[in-house]
Design a protein around this motif. Structure first.
Motif, short mmCIF file in Angstrom:
data_model
loop_
_atom_site.label_atom_id
_atom_site.label_comp_id
_atom_site.label_asym_id
_atom_site.label_seq_id
_atom_site.Cartn_x
_atom_site.Cartn_y
_atom_site.Cartn_z
N PRO A 130 0.84 -1.20 0.00
CA PRO A 130 0.00 0.00 0.00
C PRO A 130 0.88 1.25 0.00
CG PRO A 130 0.08 -0.94 2.22
CD PRO A 130 0.98 -1.79 1.36
N ALA A 131 0.79 1.99 -1.07
CA ALA A 131 1.75 3.06 -1.37
C ALA A 131 1.91 4.09 -0.25
CB ALA A 131 1.35 3.75 -2.67
N GLU A 132 0.84 4.72 0.12
CA GLU A 132 0.96 5.82 1.09
C GLU A 132 1.41 5.29 2.46
OE1 GLU A 132 0.47 9.38 1.26
OE2 GLU A 132 1.09 8.95 -0.77
N GLN A 133 0.82 4.20 2.85
CA GLN A 133 1.11 3.66 4.18
C GLN A 133 2.54 3.13 4.27
OE1 GLN A 133 -1.44 3.07 2.18
NE2 GLN A 133 -3.37 3.26 3.30
N ALA A 134 3.11 2.77 3.13
CA ALA A 134 4.45 2.16 3.13
C ALA A 134 5.56 3.17 2.87
CB ALA A 134 4.51 1.05 2.09
N GLY A 135 5.24 4.44 2.88
CA GLY A 135 6.31 5.43 2.70
C GLY A 135 6.10 6.35 1.51
N GLY A 136 5.05 6.09 0.74
CA GLY A 136 4.66 7.01 -0.33
C GLY A 136 5.71 7.18 -1.41
N THR A 150 16.91 -1.54 -14.13
CA THR A 150 16.42 -2.86 -14.58
C THR A 150 15.22 -2.70 -15.52
OG1 THR A 150 14.80 -3.10 -12.79
CG2 THR A 150 17.06 -3.89 -12.36
N GLY A 151 14.65 -1.49 -15.54
CA GLY A 151 13.46 -1.28 -16.37
C GLY A 151 12.17 -1.56 -15.61
N VAL A 152 12.29 -1.87 -14.31
CA VAL A 152 11.08 -2.13 -13.54
C VAL A 152 10.24 -0.86 -13.43
CG1 VAL A 152 12.09 -1.62 -11.24
CG2 VAL A 152 10.24 -3.29 -11.45
N GLN A 153 8.92 -1.04 -13.47
CA GLN A 153 7.99 0.09 -13.38
C GLN A 153 6.92 -0.26 -12.35
OE1 GLN A 153 7.29 2.84 -16.42
NE2 GLN A 153 9.37 2.89 -15.64
N PHE A 154 6.39 0.76 -11.72
CA PHE A 154 5.44 0.52 -10.64
C PHE A 154 4.10 1.22 -10.87
CE2 PHE A 154 9.69 0.16 -8.89
CZ PHE A 154 9.63 -0.97 -8.09
N VAL A 155 3.08 0.63 -10.27
CA VAL A 155 1.76 1.27 -10.21
C VAL A 155 1.47 1.50 -8.73
CG1 VAL A 155 -0.68 1.11 -10.83
CG2 VAL A 155 1.04 -0.07 -12.23
N PRO A 156 1.91 2.65 -8.19
CA PRO A 156 1.62 2.91 -6.78
C PRO A 156 0.11 3.00 -6.55
CG PRO A 156 2.58 4.86 -7.84
CD PRO A 156 2.66 3.73 -8.82
N THR A 157 -0.35 2.33 -5.53
CA THR A 157 -1.78 2.26 -5.23
C THR A 157 -1.95 2.12 -3.72
OG1 THR A 157 -2.04 0.98 -7.27
CG2 THR A 157 -3.93 1.04 -5.79
N GLY A 158 -2.95 2.79 -3.20
CA GLY A 158 -3.23 2.69 -1.77
C GLY A 158 -3.12 4.04 -1.11
N GLY A 159 -4.27 4.64 -0.82
CA GLY A 159 -4.28 5.91 -0.11
C GLY A 159 -3.92 7.12 -0.95
N ILE A 160 -3.91 6.96 -2.27
CA ILE A 160 -3.53 8.09 -3.13
C ILE A 160 -4.77 8.89 -3.51
CG2 ILE A 160 -2.42 8.71 -5.33
CD1 ILE A 160 -0.73 6.20 -5.09
N ASN A 161 -4.60 10.21 -3.60
CA ASN A 161 -5.66 11.06 -4.12
C ASN A 161 -5.04 12.06 -5.10
OD1 ASN A 161 -4.48 13.12 -2.61
ND2 ASN A 161 -5.80 12.73 -0.85
N ALA A 162 -5.89 12.90 -5.68
CA ALA A 162 -5.41 13.79 -6.74
C ALA A 162 -4.21 14.63 -6.29
CB ALA A 162 -6.55 14.69 -7.22
N ALA A 163 -4.26 15.10 -5.04
CA ALA A 163 -3.19 15.99 -4.56
C ALA A 163 -1.84 15.28 -4.50
CB ALA A 163 -3.56 16.51 -3.17
N LEU A 169 4.30 10.86 -9.85
CA LEU A 169 4.66 10.92 -11.28
C LEU A 169 6.05 11.53 -11.48
CD1 LEU A 169 1.33 11.88 -13.06
CD2 LEU A 169 2.43 9.64 -12.93
N SER A 170 6.57 12.17 -10.43
CA SER A 170 7.89 12.79 -10.59
C SER A 170 9.00 11.74 -10.54
CB SER A 170 8.11 13.87 -9.54
OG SER A 170 8.29 13.27 -8.28
N THR A 171 8.66 10.49 -10.22
CA THR A 171 9.69 9.47 -10.31
C THR A 171 9.55 8.69 -11.62
OG1 THR A 171 10.38 7.30 -9.50
CG2 THR A 171 8.33 8.13 -8.66
N PRO A 172 10.66 8.48 -12.31
CA PRO A 172 10.58 7.82 -13.62
C PRO A 172 10.16 6.36 -13.54
CG PRO A 172 12.88 8.23 -12.99
CD PRO A 172 12.01 8.91 -11.97
N VAL A 173 10.13 5.76 -12.34
CA VAL A 173 9.71 4.36 -12.26
C VAL A 173 8.20 4.20 -12.09
CG1 VAL A 173 11.92 3.46 -11.43
CG2 VAL A 173 10.19 4.21 -9.77
N THR A 174 7.46 5.32 -12.09
CA THR A 174 6.00 5.22 -11.99
C THR A 174 5.40 5.07 -13.38
OG1 THR A 174 5.92 6.55 -9.98
CG2 THR A 174 3.89 6.39 -11.24
N ALA A 175 4.76 3.90 -13.62
CA ALA A 175 4.11 3.67 -14.92
C ALA A 175 2.71 4.26 -14.91
CB ALA A 175 4.05 2.18 -15.22
#
Ligand code: 3PG
Length: 209
Positions: A130-136, A150-163, A169-175
């Motif tokens: 869970p993205a936010e709870q685990a350190g965002g 390595t080319g790994v990409q992530f879909v952060p999910t959990g506790g996210i809102n528009a703000a 998105l400022s990290t290049p590993v966010t797909a």
């Protein structure tokens, strides 16, 4: 199944559907906003029916299954034409079965050990949950250090809102960003589909390339 739209829109709607009659209007609301895919979590009795109804009404939509935690569910998902599966954690048995069925899974990881386990299975698209709870976003940025190459990409999910979207998105590993803030169970149950379209458009304005 192509995940092209996921990479382009960078948004994954995580829906919990309690009443299968909500399936088509919810899908229509997302399509209206310009989002051609949905993740329906397998945690309600009608989830499978809801996915089937969406695919029947809107075959142009990619329908994914969320909360895939039982490897025995996989053959049915493949048979029903489900485009991808998402799991909250990394279960090697489930991943290996999915790979034997050529079914795309996006498993959840948090720790470096789990990232390496996923990489050792040849997986490069992972849910960060869970993205936010685990350190965002800060945690994700830290993981990008040793694993970005390595080319790994992530879909952060959990506790996210528009703000919170821009930071991820400022990290290049966010797909893509996953979440329910624009497709919440509350809105679905209240039949607030126009509001879902509005919130989805607002989210896409932040994420879409
Ligand atoms: C889930 O699987 O429940 C989602 O990852 C939760 O995301 P949310 O915090 O946006 O509801």
């Amino acid at each position: 199944m192509s995940l092209e739209a996921l990479y382009k829109t960078r948004l994954v709607p995580v829906a919990v559907i309690k009443n299968a009659d909500d399936a088509e209007p919810l899908a229509a609301a997302l399509l209206e906003a310009g989002l051609p895919h949905i993740e329906v979590t397998l945690r309600t009795p009608c989830a499978m029916e809801a996915m089937e109804r969406i695919l029947k009404a809107y075959p142009q939509m990619t329908v994914g299954a969320g909360t895939v935690i039982d490897p025995n569910m996989l053959p049915e998902l493949v048979d029903k034409g489900i485009g991808f599966g998402v799991s909250p954690g990394f279960n090697p048995k489930l991943i290996e079965k999915a790979q034997s069925l050529n079914f795309q899974m996006i498993p959840g990881v948090i720790t470096p050990t789990e990232v390496e386990l996923a990489l050792s299975h040849g997986l490069k698209l992972l849910k960060f949950f869970p993205a936010e709870q685990a350190g965002g976003a800060a945690m994700l940025k830290a993981l990008a250090g040793p694993y970005g190459h390595t080319g790994v990409q992530f879909v952060p999910t959990g506790g996210i809102n528009a703000a919170k979207v821009p930071d991820y998105l400022s990290t290049p590993v966010t797909a893509a960003i996953g979440g329910s803030w624009f497709v919440s169970g509350k809105l679905v149950e209240a039949g607030e589909f126009a509001e879902i379209t509005r919130l989805t458009k607002e989210a896409l304005a932040l994420t879409a390339k």
